[in-house]
Structure formats: structure tokens, C-alpha cells
Design a protein around this motif. Structure first.
Motif, PDB file in Angstrom:
ATOM      1  N   GLY A  58     -38.430 -56.525  71.090  1.00 18.48           N
ATOM      2  CA  GLY A  58     -39.445 -55.883  71.909  1.00 18.48           C
ATOM      3  C   GLY A  58     -40.859 -56.273  71.543  1.00 18.48           C
ATOM      4  N   GLN A  59     -41.020 -57.460  70.976  1.00 15.00           N
ATOM      5  CA  GLN A  59     -42.356 -57.878  70.542  1.00 15.00           C
ATOM      6  C   GLN A  59     -42.595 -59.350  70.814  1.00 15.00           C
ATOM      7  OE1 GLN A  59     -42.286 -56.656  66.535  1.00 15.00           O
ATOM      8  NE2 GLN A  59     -40.916 -58.249  65.854  1.00 15.00           N
ATOM      9  N   ALA A  60     -43.848 -59.720  70.744  1.00 16.10           N
ATOM     10  CA  ALA A  60     -44.228 -61.114  70.991  1.00 16.10           C
ATOM     11  C   ALA A  60     -43.821 -61.997  69.810  1.00 16.10           C
ATOM     12  CB  ALA A  60     -45.739 -61.198  71.206  1.00 16.10           C
ATOM     13  N   HIS A  61     -43.654 -63.276  70.092  1.00 17.77           N
ATOM     14  CA  HIS A  61     -43.357 -64.255  69.033  1.00 17.77           C
ATOM     15  C   HIS A  61     -44.565 -64.343  68.100  1.00 17.77           C
ATOM     16  CE1 HIS A  61     -42.310 -68.009  67.056  1.00 17.77           C
ATOM     17  NE2 HIS A  61     -41.097 -67.892  67.573  1.00 17.77           N
ATOM     18  N   PRO A  62     -44.357 -64.398  66.773  1.00 17.64           N
ATOM     19  CA  PRO A  62     -45.498 -64.439  65.849  1.00 17.64           C
ATOM     20  C   PRO A  62     -46.376 -65.680  66.004  1.00 17.64           C
ATOM     21  CG  PRO A  62     -43.410 -64.525  64.648  1.00 17.64           C
ATOM     22  CD  PRO A  62     -43.088 -64.339  66.086  1.00 17.64           C
ATOM     23  N   SER A  63     -45.834 -66.750  66.566  1.00 21.99           N
ATOM     24  CA  SER A  63     -46.626 -67.973  66.766  1.00 21.99           C
ATOM     25  C   SER A  63     -47.119 -68.091  68.200  1.00 21.99           C
ATOM     26  CB  SER A  63     -45.789 -69.202  66.396  1.00 21.99           C
ATOM     27  OG  SER A  63     -45.445 -69.176  65.041  1.00 21.99           O
ATOM     28  N   ASN A  64     -47.333 -66.948  68.866  1.00 24.87           N
ATOM     29  CA  ASN A  64     -47.813 -67.019  70.251  1.00 24.87           C
ATOM     30  C   ASN A  64     -49.202 -67.634  70.290  1.00 24.87           C
ATOM     31  OD1 ASN A  64     -49.949 -64.776  70.559  1.00 24.87           O
ATOM     32  ND2 ASN A  64     -48.273 -63.713  69.537  1.00 24.87           N
ATOM     33  N   TRP A  65     -49.573 -68.141  71.457  1.00 21.93           N
ATOM     34  CA  TRP A  65     -50.822 -68.891  71.597  1.00 21.93           C
ATOM     35  C   TRP A  65     -52.016 -68.007  71.908  1.00 21.93           C
ATOM     36  CZ3 TRP A  65     -47.556 -71.932  75.506  1.00 21.93           C
ATOM     37  CH2 TRP A  65     -46.586 -72.679  74.826  1.00 21.93           C
ATOM     38  N   LEU A  66     -51.782 -66.733  72.141  1.00 24.06           N
ATOM     39  CA  LEU A  66     -52.880 -65.831  72.502  1.00 24.06           C
ATOM     40  C   LEU A  66     -53.409 -65.036  71.313  1.00 24.06           C
ATOM     41  CD1 LEU A  66     -51.440 -64.420  75.836  1.00 24.06           C
ATOM     42  CD2 LEU A  66     -52.931 -66.396  75.500  1.00 24.06           C
ATOM     43  N   GLY A  67     -52.750 -65.168  70.178  1.00 18.32           N
ATOM     44  CA  GLY A  67     -53.180 -64.439  68.989  1.00 18.32           C
ATOM     45  C   GLY A  67     -52.798 -62.973  68.999  1.00 18.32           C
ATOM     46  N   VAL A  68     -51.817 -62.613  69.820  1.00 16.75           N
ATOM     47  CA  VAL A  68     -51.351 -61.231  69.859  1.00 16.75           C
ATOM     48  C   VAL A  68     -50.649 -60.925  68.544  1.00 16.75           C
ATOM     49  CG1 VAL A  68     -49.785 -59.617  71.011  1.00 16.75           C
ATOM     50  CG2 VAL A  68     -51.117 -61.249  72.355  1.00 16.75           C
ATOM     51  N   GLU A  69     -51.051 -59.822  67.904  1.00 16.27           N
ATOM     52  CA  GLU A  69     -50.448 -59.460  66.620  1.00 16.27           C
ATOM     53  C   GLU A  69     -49.048 -58.895  66.829  1.00 16.27           C
ATOM     54  OE1 GLU A  69     -52.708 -57.280  63.808  1.00 16.27           O
ATOM     55  OE2 GLU A  69     -54.589 -58.149  64.520  1.00 16.27           O
ATOM     56  N   THR A  70     -48.151 -59.229  65.914  1.00 13.44           N
ATOM     57  CA  THR A  70     -46.776 -58.760  65.989  1.00 13.44           C
ATOM     58  C   THR A  70     -46.322 -58.275  64.622  1.00 13.44           C
ATOM     59  OG1 THR A  70     -45.822 -60.920  65.458  1.00 13.44           O
ATOM     60  CG2 THR A  70     -46.218 -60.455  67.771  1.00 13.44           C
ATOM     61  N   GLU A  71     -45.287 -57.493  64.620  1.00 12.69           N
ATOM     62  CA  GLU A  71     -44.633 -57.077  63.386  1.00 12.69           C
ATOM     63  C   GLU A  71     -43.514 -58.079  63.098  1.00 12.69           C
ATOM     64  OE1 GLU A  71     -45.101 -54.355  61.297  1.00 12.69           O
ATOM     65  OE2 GLU A  71     -46.982 -54.077  62.395  1.00 12.69           O
ATOM     66  N   PRO A  72     -43.261 -58.397  61.850  1.00 16.35           N
ATOM     67  CA  PRO A  72     -42.151 -59.301  61.551  1.00 16.35           C
ATOM     68  C   PRO A  72     -40.808 -58.632  61.843  1.00 16.35           C
ATOM     69  CG  PRO A  72     -43.113 -58.453  59.531  1.00 16.35           C
ATOM     70  CD  PRO A  72     -43.982 -57.976  60.655  1.00 16.35           C
ATOM     71  N   ILE A  73     -39.826 -59.458  62.172  1.00 16.45           N
ATOM     72  CA  ILE A  73     -38.464 -58.958  62.331  1.00 16.45           C
ATOM     73  C   ILE A  73     -37.907 -58.776  60.927  1.00 16.45           C
ATOM     74  CG2 ILE A  73     -36.138 -59.505  63.141  1.00 16.45           C
ATOM     75  CD1 ILE A  73     -37.984 -58.869  65.410  1.00 16.45           C
ATOM     76  N   ARG A  74     -37.527 -57.583  60.604  1.00 12.47           N
ATOM     77  CA  ARG A  74     -37.030 -57.255  59.270  1.00 12.47           C
ATOM     78  C   ARG A  74     -35.494 -57.230  59.274  1.00 12.47           C
ATOM     79  NH1 ARG A  74     -41.647 -56.295  56.918  1.00 12.47           N
ATOM     80  NH2 ARG A  74     -43.244 -54.944  57.765  1.00 12.47           N
ATOM     81  N   PRO A  75     -34.895 -57.430  58.111  1.00 13.84           N
ATOM     82  CA  PRO A  75     -33.430 -57.385  58.034  1.00 13.84           C
ATOM     83  C   PRO A  75     -32.842 -56.076  58.560  1.00 13.84           C
ATOM     84  CG  PRO A  75     -34.303 -58.396  56.064  1.00 13.84           C
ATOM     85  CD  PRO A  75     -35.489 -57.892  56.847  1.00 13.84           C
ATOM     86  N   ALA A  76     -33.545 -54.973  58.419  1.00 17.85           N
ATOM     87  CA  ALA A  76     -33.039 -53.702  58.943  1.00 17.85           C
ATOM     88  C   ALA A  76     -32.915 -53.746  60.464  1.00 17.85           C
ATOM     89  CB  ALA A  76     -33.957 -52.555  58.533  1.00 17.85           C
ATOM     90  N   HIS A  77     -33.860 -54.421  61.130  1.00 21.48           N
ATOM     91  CA  HIS A  77     -33.808 -54.577  62.591  1.00 21.48           C
ATOM     92  C   HIS A  77     -32.610 -55.441  62.967  1.00 21.48           C
ATOM     93  CE1 HIS A  77     -34.928 -56.201  66.555  1.00 21.48           C
ATOM     94  NE2 HIS A  77     -35.584 -55.059  66.714  1.00 21.48           N
ATOM     95  N   VAL A  78     -32.394 -56.507  62.216  1.00 14.81           N
ATOM     96  CA  VAL A  78     -31.260 -57.400  62.488  1.00 14.81           C
ATOM     97  C   VAL A  78     -29.940 -56.655  62.284  1.00 14.81           C
ATOM     98  CG1 VAL A  78     -30.104 -59.540  61.792  1.00 14.81           C
ATOM     99  CG2 VAL A  78     -32.610 -59.434  61.856  1.00 14.81           C
ATOM    100  N   ALA A  79     -29.840 -55.904  61.195  1.00 16.87           N
ATOM    101  CA  ALA A  79     -28.610 -55.145  60.925  1.00 16.87           C
ATOM    102  C   ALA A  79     -28.338 -54.134  62.033  1.00 16.87           C
ATOM    103  CB  ALA A  79     -28.705 -54.452  59.568  1.00 16.87           C
TER     104      ALA A  79
END
Length: 111
Positions: A58-79
Motif C-alpha cells: 500500500g505504498q510507493a516504491h522507495p526509488s520513485n522519481w517524485l521523491g515521495v517518502e515511503t516506509e520500508p517493507i519490514r519482515p513483519a509485513h512480509v510474514a
């Protein structure tokens, strides 16, 4: 489809080993923040690759071209995504088409 081992991370969920990976470069749509970031998950330590899980976050890619800030995908989210997909019928050991899990509720595309 098998995940590239280089750049993938391992995670154990309910006694099963998995590998997961986020695409290093965003797709065109992800780069412009029109679509959310996705990542792939598959069972590790198997001879034949099984069904790959494709999770739409539910978030933008961290390397987006617009500089939109994102939270990293954490292992808890993956689990949590793996557990949800398993409850919806994903079997990582069986061959077949990729299984999609949409967790993008609340994502707002950029204009």
C-alpha cells in the motif's frame, strides 16, 4: 518463475523458509507513484520452483522519481502477507501461475 537469489532475503514463517525480493528499480508506473510497490515471495530450499506470491503493498516504491517518502517493507509485513496468502489458498510448493495478494488499500496515486 524463480526469484533471483541475488538481492533476495530469507524469512521463516510457521516453520517454512521463504525468499522475498523487491524489484530494485521501479516500473514506470511505480516511478511516477501511479501504482504501489510490489514484491515477490517464494518457498526456499525446494528443488522445483513452485507458485510465486506477488504482493501489492500500500505504498510507493522507495526509488520513485517524485521523491515521495515511503516506509520500508519490514519482515513483519512480509510474514503477515505470507500468512494471509496461505489462508486464501496459496500453496508455494505447487507449480502454477503467480498468486496475487492485494494489500494496497489506502494507496493514493499521485496526479
Amino acid at each position: 518463475m524463480a526469484l533471483n537469489k541475488k538481492g533476495s532475503r530469507r524469512i521463516a514463517v510457521d516453520g517454512i523458509e521463504y525468499r522475498w525480493r523487491i524489484r530494485r528499480k521501479p516500473s514506470y508506473m511505480q516511478g511516477l507513484c501511479w501504482t504501489p510497490m510490489t514484491y515477490a515471495v517464494e518457498a526456499a530450499n525446494v528443488d522445483q520452483p513452485g507458485t510465486t506470491l506477488i504482493v501489492t503493498s500500500g505504498q510507493a516504491h522507495p526509488s520513485n522519481w517524485l521523491g515521495v517518502e515511503t516506509e520500508p517493507i519490514r519482515p513483519a509485513h512480509v510474514a503477515a502477507s505470507i500468512r494471509e496468502a496461505r489462508s486464501q489458498g496459496w500453496d508455494p510448493m505447487l507449480a502454477g501461475a503467480p498468486f496475487s495478494l492485494d494489500r494496497s488499500a489506502g494507496f493514493i496515486p499521485q496526479p
